[in-house]
Design a protein around this motif. Structure first.
Motif, PDB file in Angstrom:
ATOM      1  N   GLY A 382      -4.400  12.714  13.957  1.00 40.24           N
ATOM      2  CA  GLY A 382      -5.354  13.274  14.906  1.00 40.24           C
ATOM      3  C   GLY A 382      -5.901  14.609  14.437  1.00 40.24           C
ATOM      4  O   GLY A 382      -5.427  15.213  13.468  1.00 40.24           O
ATOM      5  N   GLN A 383      -6.917  15.099  15.187  1.00 39.27           N
ATOM      6  CA  GLN A 383      -7.532  16.378  14.856  1.00 39.27           C
ATOM      7  C   GLN A 383      -6.546  17.534  15.015  1.00 39.27           C
ATOM      8  O   GLN A 383      -6.587  18.515  14.261  1.00 39.27           O
ATOM      9  N   PHE A 417     -17.097  14.744  11.194  1.00 36.75           N
ATOM     10  CA  PHE A 417     -16.121  14.596  12.275  1.00 36.75           C
ATOM     11  C   PHE A 417     -14.952  15.560  12.072  1.00 36.75           C
ATOM     12  O   PHE A 417     -14.437  16.145  13.027  1.00 36.75           O
ATOM     13  N   THR A 418     -14.527  15.736  10.837  1.00 34.89           N
ATOM     14  CA  THR A 418     -13.410  16.653  10.572  1.00 34.89           C
ATOM     15  C   THR A 418     -13.796  18.102  10.877  1.00 34.89           C
ATOM     16  O   THR A 418     -13.010  18.849  11.473  1.00 34.89           O
ATOM     17  N   MET A 419     -15.013  18.503  10.516  1.00 33.27           N
ATOM     18  CA  MET A 419     -15.407  19.904  10.671  1.00 33.27           C
ATOM     19  C   MET A 419     -15.885  20.225  12.082  1.00 33.27           C
ATOM     20  O   MET A 419     -15.505  21.251  12.660  1.00 33.27           O
ATOM     21  N   VAL A 429     -10.880  15.364  20.289  1.00 34.09           N
ATOM     22  CA  VAL A 429     -11.592  15.098  19.040  1.00 34.09           C
ATOM     23  C   VAL A 429     -12.362  16.318  18.556  1.00 34.09           C
ATOM     24  O   VAL A 429     -13.259  16.195  17.728  1.00 34.09           O
ATOM     25  N   GLU A 430     -12.024  17.494  19.048  1.00 30.61           N
ATOM     26  CA  GLU A 430     -12.673  18.709  18.562  1.00 30.61           C
ATOM     27  C   GLU A 430     -12.389  18.898  17.072  1.00 30.61           C
ATOM     28  O   GLU A 430     -11.283  18.626  16.586  1.00 30.61           O
ATOM     29  N   SER A 561     -15.513  30.895   6.006  1.00 29.16           N
ATOM     30  CA  SER A 561     -16.575  29.935   5.706  1.00 29.16           C
ATOM     31  C   SER A 561     -16.041  28.527   5.902  1.00 29.16           C
ATOM     32  O   SER A 561     -15.038  28.136   5.283  1.00 29.16           O
ATOM     33  N   LEU A 562     -16.733  27.765   6.780  1.00 27.57           N
ATOM     34  CA  LEU A 562     -16.386  26.370   7.046  1.00 27.57           C
ATOM     35  C   LEU A 562     -17.592  25.530   6.638  1.00 27.57           C
ATOM     36  O   LEU A 562     -18.664  25.603   7.260  1.00 27.57           O
TER      37      LEU A 562
END
Length: 672
Positions: A382-383, A417-419, A429-430, A561-562
């Motif tokens: 999961g996230q 979705f991951t970021m 699901v954040e 940084s993302l």
């Protein structure tokens, strides 16, 4: 020349005439080792003269004894004849001396007669009673005297041994007496000390008794004084009762005022003292807390360095509804080094080599590819599990260390979705961006109690076909991405900024969510053969963090940084049919060029090369301060679980393995 010895016969006769002085009184102490005592009666019986002798010169008589004795001494005839001959000659005259000498010379020496036990009767020869030897039987008399002398010597030796034993016992008794004397002296000294202590105690007891008597006298005096005062008090109370009616109201008011005043003064003094104590304690706790915080930052940085300043995580997205289920054994996740309980760090992909298939239709052999990373997330992760692994790395940005996290993979592998997370605002699901900012706000609030104040400024841009666009632009500023350029913040400054981009201060989660929603609407997407809505640009979310401790004059600043990279697939699978084919081709070429430059920059940093090609791509140039030796970097490689994408998955995993082998040095905090 040896001294002339006295004849044994003369010694024995002398002892007999002197009433046997060799006989000692019996010992009163028991002798160890002795089997019987010798009394005077036995000694006298042993020394009796001719009464118990035997007749005959050559007769040897054995005496029956109850105890064994040593063999008798052998008498040398020549010596005895030489010593006794003159004496006999004097008594018998000149005529007899010649005859006796002749007889002694012609007669051979016989065996010595053994000693006879005292008190035993001589043996009877021929059944007749033994008689006294005649005067002419000198040799027999000499043998008897020799035997008697031997007995006397044996008894003398025995008595000497008994005497020696008695002397040894006497010495032991004397030693015991000395030891007892020393012990007695010690006990006497101890007794004297105890008596001195007892006397001292008695003296102290006497002093205490005298003091008690004195106190009792004082108590009696005090009691008398108390009685007098009590009597005086009774008189004063009677006088007071007379004035109570007039002064009762004023007395009550005065007492109430005094009580309130004293209570207020005591409370004020207590509060002042408590405030001073709290201030001192607060200063001490602040010093200690600051020391612990600095130690926590140092240990936290050490922990992150031990994990590696550049780490690679692999995440496999789950199979979506409508997609074919992969065959068993296609994706394997071996257990960690510690067994099934450890998180997996390895991934295996099995691929059929179609080039080696036969014309007969035999299935192609399967090739297995093994990869190892810092952490591998299976499709069921999961996230929250993913963010738990990077939470400590995100917190390093608050400590002043530049941090860069980017997602790499082909289109449709789950990078966005991951970021950013899924649509609908579901907390489960954040993505990493909202979770990271929530974590930073929470930790910054906790550090505010230690004197730290933090400010956060967010920016969100995308790089599309080597053009920088602002994803936070609103109104008339939309579509003006060509005007955004990457510049230095000032002359001599190492900080980079994007001109005409929007920098928004943020302080809560709602503000961040609004920015992410706006960025989703402005990002460039297109339909591809692998994804209905594919991101065709690199999105870079940057959070400038500034911290200050006013009390200690400390400052720190670092960017977080993302980055959500564009799809890394090759040209053919990503093209869509239609009039926009050339545009998609140009997008793919720009994406692959920037990703190749990113790999070259990481390799150059790992090899410590003098020139790092940051300027070959807008992406690496913008992330220059987040990729260098003073930064911490984490790469997510996202892959698809479908067998049809195995070629792109292997390309992504190989690129990630090269990055995982790089070491970019030790990170340094940006502090002032």
């Amino acid at each position: 020349m040896e001294p002339q010895q006295r004849s044994p016969l003369l010694e024995v006769r002398g002892n007999v005439e002197l009433k046997r002085p060799l006989v000692k009184a019996p010992s009163r102490l028991p002798l160890p080792g002795t089997r019987f005592k010798r009394g005077p009666d036995r000694m006298e019986a042993a020394l009796e003269p001719e009464k118990k002798r035997t007749r005959g010169l050559d007769t040897v008589t054995k005496i029956a004894t109850s105890h064994p004795r040593p063999p008798a001494l052998t008498v040398r005839p020549q010596t005895q004849s030489q010593t006794t001959a003159p004496k006999v000659a004097k008594k018998a005259g000149p005529r007899c001396s010649t005859a006796i000498g002749t007889v002694l010379k012609n007669q051979k020496p016989g065996p010595a007669v053994p000693a006879q036990k005292p008190g035993a009767a001589p043996p009877v020869l021929g059944g007749k009673k033994p008689t006294k030897r005649p005067a002419w039987d000198l040799k027999g008399q000499l043998c008897d005297l020799s035997a008697e002398l031997k007995c006397c010597r044996e008894r003398t030796q025995t008595l000497n041994q008994e005497n020696q034993q008695l002397q040894d016992q006497l010495k032991e008794a004397q030693q015991q007496a000395r030891a007892l004397g020393a012990e007695c002296k010690t006990l006497e000294g101890e007794l004297a000390r105890v008596q001195a202590q007892a006397e001292q105690g008695q003296q102290e007891l006497g002093n205490l008794r005298a003091h008690v008597l004195e106190l009792e006298e004082q108590l009696g005096t005090k009691q008398g004084l108390v009685q007098e005062l009590q009597k005086e008090q009774v008189g004063l109370q009677e006088e007071r009762r007379g004035l109570a009616a007039r002064l009762e109201e004023q007395e009550r008011r005065l007492q109430a005022s005094e009580a309130a005043l004293s209570g207020s003064q005591a409370e004020v003094a207590s509060l002042r003292q408590e405030a001073a104590t709290q201030a001192t304690l607060l200063v001490e706790q602040g010093e200690r807390l600051h020391g612990l915080e600095m130690e926590r930052r140092r240990l936290h940085n050490q922990l992150q360095e031990l994990k590696g300043n550049i780490r690679v995580f692999c995440r496999v997205r789950p199979v979506l509804p409508g997609e074919p289920t992969p065959s068993p054994g296609f994706l394997l996740f071996p257990s960690g080094p510690g067994g099934p309980s450890d998180p997996p760090t390895r991934l295996s992909i099995s691929r059929a080599d179609e080039r080696r298939g036969t014309l007969s239709g035999t299935p192609a052999p399967t090739t297995r590819h093994d990869f190892s990373f810092d952490r591998v997330f299976p499709p069921g992760s999961g996230q929250d599990q993913v963010f738990e692994e990077i939470a400590m790395l995100v917190q390093s940005a608050l400590d002043g260390y530049p941090v860069c996290i980017f997602a790499y993979g082909q289109t449709g592998s789950g990078k966005t979705f991951t970021m950013e997370g899924g649509p609908g605002g579901d907390p489960q699901v954040e993505g990493l961006i909202p979770r990271a900012l929530r974590h930073l706000f929470s930790v910054a609030q906790e550090l505010g109690g230690q004197g730290w104040t933090y400010s956060f400024v967010a920016s969100y841009v995308e790089i599309y076909n080597e053009t920088v666009r602002d994803l936070l632009a609103t109104g008339t500023r939309k579509g003006q991405g060509s005007e955004c350029e990457i510049r230095r913040a000032g002359p001599g400054s190492e900080e980079l900024t994007v001109t005409n981009a929007r920098y928004v201060p943020v302080s809560c989660e709602k503000e961040v969510e609004a920015l992410l929603q706006l960025a989703r609407q402005n990002r460039a997407v297109a339909r591809t053969s692998q994804n209905e809505r594919s991101s065709r640009s690199h999105s870079v979310f940057q959070l400038q963090i500034s911290g200050e401790h006013a009390g200690r004059g400390l400052q720190c600043a670092a960017p977080l940084s993302l980055v959500d990279l564009a799809g890394s697939e090759r040209l053919d699978p990503g093209l869509a049919l239609g009039p926009g084919e050339r545009e998609r081709l140009r997008e793919t070429q720009a994406i692959n060029s920037s990703l190749s430059t990113l790999g070259l920059v990481i390799m150059a940093l790992s090899n410590k090369e003098s020139h790092v090609p940051y300027r070959n791509s807008k992406l690496t140039y913008l992330l220059q301060n987040s990729l260098g030796g003073s930064a911490k970097m984490l790469m997510f490689v996202n892959i698809s679980p479908l067998e049809e994408n195995v070629s792109e998955s292997l390309n992504s995993l190989r690129f990630a393995s090269k990055v995982n082998q790089c070491v970019i040095g030790t990170a340094q905090a940006n502090r002032k």
